[in-house]
Design an enzyme around this catalytic site. Structure first.
Site, short mmCIF file in Angstrom:
data_model
loop_
_atom_site.label_atom_id
_atom_site.label_comp_id
_atom_site.label_asym_id
_atom_site.label_seq_id
_atom_site.Cartn_x
_atom_site.Cartn_y
_atom_site.Cartn_z
N SER A 125 11.78 2.56 -0.75
CA SER A 125 11.35 2.80 -2.13
C SER A 125 10.06 3.61 -2.13
CB SER A 125 11.10 1.45 -2.81
OG SER A 125 10.40 1.62 -4.01
N TYR A 185 7.06 -7.49 -2.85
CA TYR A 185 8.28 -6.67 -2.77
C TYR A 185 7.98 -5.37 -2.01
CZ TYR A 185 11.69 -3.14 -4.11
OH TYR A 185 12.60 -2.10 -4.07
N LYS A 219 9.24 -3.88 1.84
CA LYS A 219 9.86 -2.57 2.14
C LYS A 219 9.05 -1.86 3.23
CE LYS A 219 13.30 -2.68 -0.64
NZ LYS A 219 14.68 -2.66 -0.16
P1 NAD Z 1 20.73 -5.03 -6.95
O1 NAD Z 1 20.02 -6.32 -7.09
O2 NAD Z 1 21.60 -4.58 -8.06
O3 NAD Z 1 21.57 -5.01 -5.59
C1 NAD Z 1 21.19 -5.75 -4.45
C2 NAD Z 1 22.40 -6.53 -4.00
O4 NAD Z 1 22.07 -7.27 -2.83
C3 NAD Z 1 22.89 -7.55 -5.05
O5 NAD Z 1 24.27 -7.37 -5.26
C4 NAD Z 1 22.58 -8.90 -4.43
O6 NAD Z 1 23.51 -9.87 -4.81
C5 NAD Z 1 22.62 -8.58 -2.95
N1 NAD Z 1 21.78 -9.44 -2.09
C6 NAD Z 1 20.50 -9.81 -2.28
N2 NAD Z 1 20.08 -10.58 -1.27
C7 NAD Z 1 21.12 -10.69 -0.41
C8 NAD Z 1 21.30 -11.35 0.82
N3 NAD Z 1 20.32 -12.07 1.38
N4 NAD Z 1 22.50 -11.27 1.43
C9 NAD Z 1 23.51 -10.56 0.88
N5 NAD Z 1 23.39 -9.91 -0.30
C10 NAD Z 1 22.21 -9.97 -0.93
O7 NAD Z 1 19.60 -3.90 -6.66
P2 NAD Z 1 19.73 -2.33 -6.60
O8 NAD Z 1 18.94 -1.77 -7.73
O9 NAD Z 1 21.13 -1.91 -6.41
O10 NAD Z 1 18.89 -2.04 -5.28
C11 NAD Z 1 19.52 -1.88 -4.03
C12 NAD Z 1 18.43 -1.68 -2.97
O11 NAD Z 1 17.66 -0.54 -3.30
C13 NAD Z 1 17.46 -2.85 -2.85
O12 NAD Z 1 17.14 -3.03 -1.49
C14 NAD Z 1 16.25 -2.37 -3.63
O13 NAD Z 1 15.08 -2.97 -3.17
C15 NAD Z 1 16.28 -0.89 -3.33
N6 NAD Z 1 15.61 -0.07 -4.34
C16 NAD Z 1 15.99 -0.20 -5.65
C17 NAD Z 1 15.34 0.54 -6.63
C18 NAD Z 1 15.73 0.39 -8.08
O14 NAD Z 1 14.96 0.81 -8.95
N7 NAD Z 1 16.89 -0.14 -8.43
C19 NAD Z 1 14.31 1.42 -6.28
C20 NAD Z 1 13.96 1.53 -4.92
C21 NAD Z 1 14.62 0.78 -3.96
C1 UD1 Z 2 9.05 -0.39 -10.77
C2 UD1 Z 2 8.37 -1.22 -9.72
C3 UD1 Z 2 8.45 -0.50 -8.38
C4 UD1 Z 2 9.89 -0.20 -8.02
C5 UD1 Z 2 10.49 0.63 -9.17
C6 UD1 Z 2 11.93 0.92 -8.95
C7 UD1 Z 2 6.66 -2.48 -10.96
C8 UD1 Z 2 5.19 -2.70 -11.15
N1 UD1 Z 2 6.99 -1.48 -10.12
O1 UD1 Z 2 8.38 0.84 -10.81
O2 UD1 Z 2 7.86 -1.27 -7.36
O3 UD1 Z 2 9.96 0.52 -6.81
O4 UD1 Z 2 10.37 -0.12 -10.39
O5 UD1 Z 2 12.67 -0.26 -9.03
O6 UD1 Z 2 7.48 -3.19 -11.52
N2 UD1 Z 2 7.58 0.87 -18.85
C9 UD1 Z 2 7.27 0.57 -20.16
N3 UD1 Z 2 7.89 -0.49 -20.75
C10 UD1 Z 2 8.83 -1.25 -20.11
C11 UD1 Z 2 9.15 -0.93 -18.76
C12 UD1 Z 2 8.50 0.13 -18.17
O7 UD1 Z 2 6.43 1.23 -20.76
O8 UD1 Z 2 9.35 -2.21 -20.71
C13 UD1 Z 2 6.94 2.03 -18.20
C14 UD1 Z 2 6.13 1.68 -16.95
O9 UD1 Z 2 4.80 1.39 -17.30
C15 UD1 Z 2 6.29 2.96 -16.14
C16 UD1 Z 2 7.67 3.48 -16.51
O10 UD1 Z 2 7.98 2.87 -17.76
O11 UD1 Z 2 5.33 3.92 -16.53
C17 UD1 Z 2 8.75 3.13 -15.51
O12 UD1 Z 2 8.73 1.71 -15.29
P1 UD1 Z 2 9.82 0.98 -14.36
O13 UD1 Z 2 11.17 1.39 -14.80
O14 UD1 Z 2 9.49 -0.48 -14.39
O15 UD1 Z 2 9.58 1.58 -12.94
P2 UD1 Z 2 8.22 1.71 -12.06
O16 UD1 Z 2 7.05 1.18 -12.78
O17 UD1 Z 2 8.15 3.10 -11.57
#
Ligand code: NAD
Ligand code: UD1
Length: 339
Positions: free
Chosen positions: A126, A151, A155
C-alpha cells in the site's frame, strides 16, 4: 502465462476483481479466504461473468497444515497474496489482530511456499508505507517506513520480510505492489466493494450517501495546503489494478528478486473533485459538511507510475468518470452489497 494461481483473500474486494481477470485469461484459480470480511457471492458472480469458476477453499492463511495440503493437491506455481485486515482505525485498537493476520499470516504462507518449492509471489502492499511523502508524485525508491498506524506498519514489516527472503534465496520472484486508492467496480455492476457497516473510505461513503443510505458526507478538513483545501489522492479503478496484477505475474516469470511497483494513475484528485465527479456520474446530489481533519490523514498523495509502465508495460486506462460510473452502477444494482 502461469497455469494455476492461488489467490489468498480472493473473495474480497480487490481479490475478487483480480480473480475475475485471471479466470478471463484462462488461468486456473484456487481462492483461499476465511471470509472474515467477504462472502462467496463475489466469486459466484465472477463465475457468472466469466463462465469459469475458481476452486474455493474456506480457511486461514495462518493454518500451515491447510496450506501444505493445498500446495500438495493443486499444481500451484504462483501466489497472489491479498488476505489481511485493512481497517486503519481498527488496527489502532486491535494491533495484535493486525500483526497476527497480516505478518504472521504472511510468514506462514511463505513457509508453506518454501516447503512446496513455490517461489513466485505478488503481495498487496500500500502507498501507506510511504507515510507522509516529502514530495509528490511518489516514486518507489523514496524512503519508506514511517507509517502512522499498526495496519501501515504491518505492510511495511511484510515488505521487509519479503525483501530479506529474496536477498537470501535467488529462487524467489516477488512483486511488492503498492496500491494507491482502489475504487470502482467491475463494469457489469455484479461485483464491487461491500464494506461492513459504515464505510471508512471516501468512495463507498459517497456512494451510500447518493443512494440515500447515509444522510451526508463528512469532509475531513478543508484547510489542507491543496488547491481547494481538501485531501488529494490517486484513485485507481479496481479493474486497472487487477490488470496490473496480470502484468506483474508475467514480469515475475522472467525476473528473480523482490521488485516494487506503484500501482496508481499518477493523477491526484481532491475530495471536492471526487464529489463533483460522483454527482455527474450519478445525477444525484451528494450533500456534505466540513469537519476537522481525520487523525493520521495527509494532505496529498499520488503516484509516479512510470516504473510500472516501463517494466510491466502497464498503465491505468480508466479515468475518474469511469471510476465514478462503475462505483455508482454497483451501488445502484446492489444497494445492500452482496446481502
Ligand atoms: P478485503 O477485506 O475486501 O479483502 C481481504 C480478504 O482477505 C477478505 O476476503 C478477507 O475475508 C480475507 N482474509 C482476511 N484475513 C484472512 C486470513 N487470515 N486468512 C484468509 N483470508 C483472510 O480488502 P481489499 O480491499 O480487497 O484488500 C486486499 C488487500 O489489499 C489487503 O491486503 C489490503 O491491505 C490491501 N490494500 C487495500 C487497499 C484498499 O484501499 N482497498 C489499499 C492498499 C492495499
Ligand atoms: C486510507 C487509509 C490508508 C489506506 C487507504 C487505502 C486512513 C487514515 N488511511 O487512506 O492507510 O492505505 O485508505 O485503503 O484511513 N475522506 C473524507 N470523508 C470520509 C472519508 C474520507 O473527507 O468519510 C477524505 C480523506 O480525508 C482523504 C480522502 O477522502 O482525504 C480519501 O480517504 P480514504 O478513502 O479513507 O483513503 P486514504 O485516506 O487515502
Amino acid at each position: 502465462m502461469t497455469s494455476t494461481v492461488i489467490v489468498t483473500g480472493g473473495a474480497g474486494y480487490i481479490g475478487s476483481h483480480t480473480t475475475l481477470a485471471l479466470l478471463q485469461m484462462g488461468i486456473d484459480v484456487v481462492v483461499l479466504d476465511n471470509l472474515s470480511n467477504s462472502t462467496t457471492a463475489s466469486l459466484e458472480r465472477a463465475a457468472q461473468i466469466t463462465g469459469r469458476s475458481p476452486v474455493f477453499v474456506q480457511g486461514d492463511i495462518r493454518d500451515e497444515a491447510l496450506l501444505n495440503g493445498l500446495f500438495e493437491k493443486y499444481p500451484i506455481q504462483t501466489v497472489l497474496h491479498f488476505a489481511g485486515l485493512k481497517a486503519v482505525g481498527e488496527s489502532v485498537n486491535r494491533p495484535l489482530a493486525y500483526y497476527d493476520n497480516n505478518v504472521t499470516g504472511t510468514l506462514t504462507l511463505c513457509k508453506a511456499m518454501v516447503r512446496a518449492g513455490v517461489f513466485r509471489l505478488a503481495f498487496s502492499s500500500s502507498a501507506t508505507v510511504y507515510g507522509n511523502p516529502a514530495i509528490v508524485p511518489i516514486f518507489e525508491s523514496v524512503t519508506t517506513g514511517m507509517p502512522t498506524n499498526p495496519y501501515g506498519c504491518s505492510k511495511y514489516m511484510i515488505e521487509q520480510v519479503l525483501q530479506d527472503l529474496a536477498n537470501a534465496d535467488p529462487r524467489w520472484s516477488i512483486a511488492l505492489l503498492r496500491y494507491f486508492n482502489p475504487v470502482g467496480a467491475h463494469e457489469s455492476g455484479l461485483i464491487g466493494e461491500d464494506p461492513n457497516g459504515i464505510p471508512n473510505n471516501l468512495l463507498p461513503y459517497i456512494a451510500q450517501v447518493a443512494v440515500g443510505k447515509l444522510p451526508e458526507l463528512v469532509v475531513f478538513g478543508n484547510d489542507y495546503p491543496t488547491a481547494d483545501g481538501t485531501g488529494v489522492r490517486d484513485y485507481i479503478h479496481v479493474m486497472d489494478l487487477a490488470e496490473g496484477h496480470l502484468r506483474a505475474l508475467e514480469a515475475l516469470e522472467t525476473r528473480t528478486g523482490a521488485h516494487v511497483w506503484n500501482l496508481g494513475t499518477g493523477h491526484g484528485y481532491s475530495v471536492f473533485e471526487v464529489i463533483r465527479a460522483f454527482e455527474a456520474a450519478s445525477d444525484r446530489p451528494v450533500p456534505y459538511r466540513i469537519a476537522p481533519r481525520r487523525t493520521g490523514d495527509i494532505a496529498t498523495c499520488y503516484a509516479d507510475p512510470s516504473k510500472a509502465m516501463r517494466e510491466l508495460g502497464w498503465k491505468a486506462k480508466r479515468g475518474l468518470p469511469e471510476m465514478m460510473r462503475d462505483a455508482w452502477r454497483w451501488q445502484q444494482m446492489n444497494p445492500n452489497g452482496y446481502r
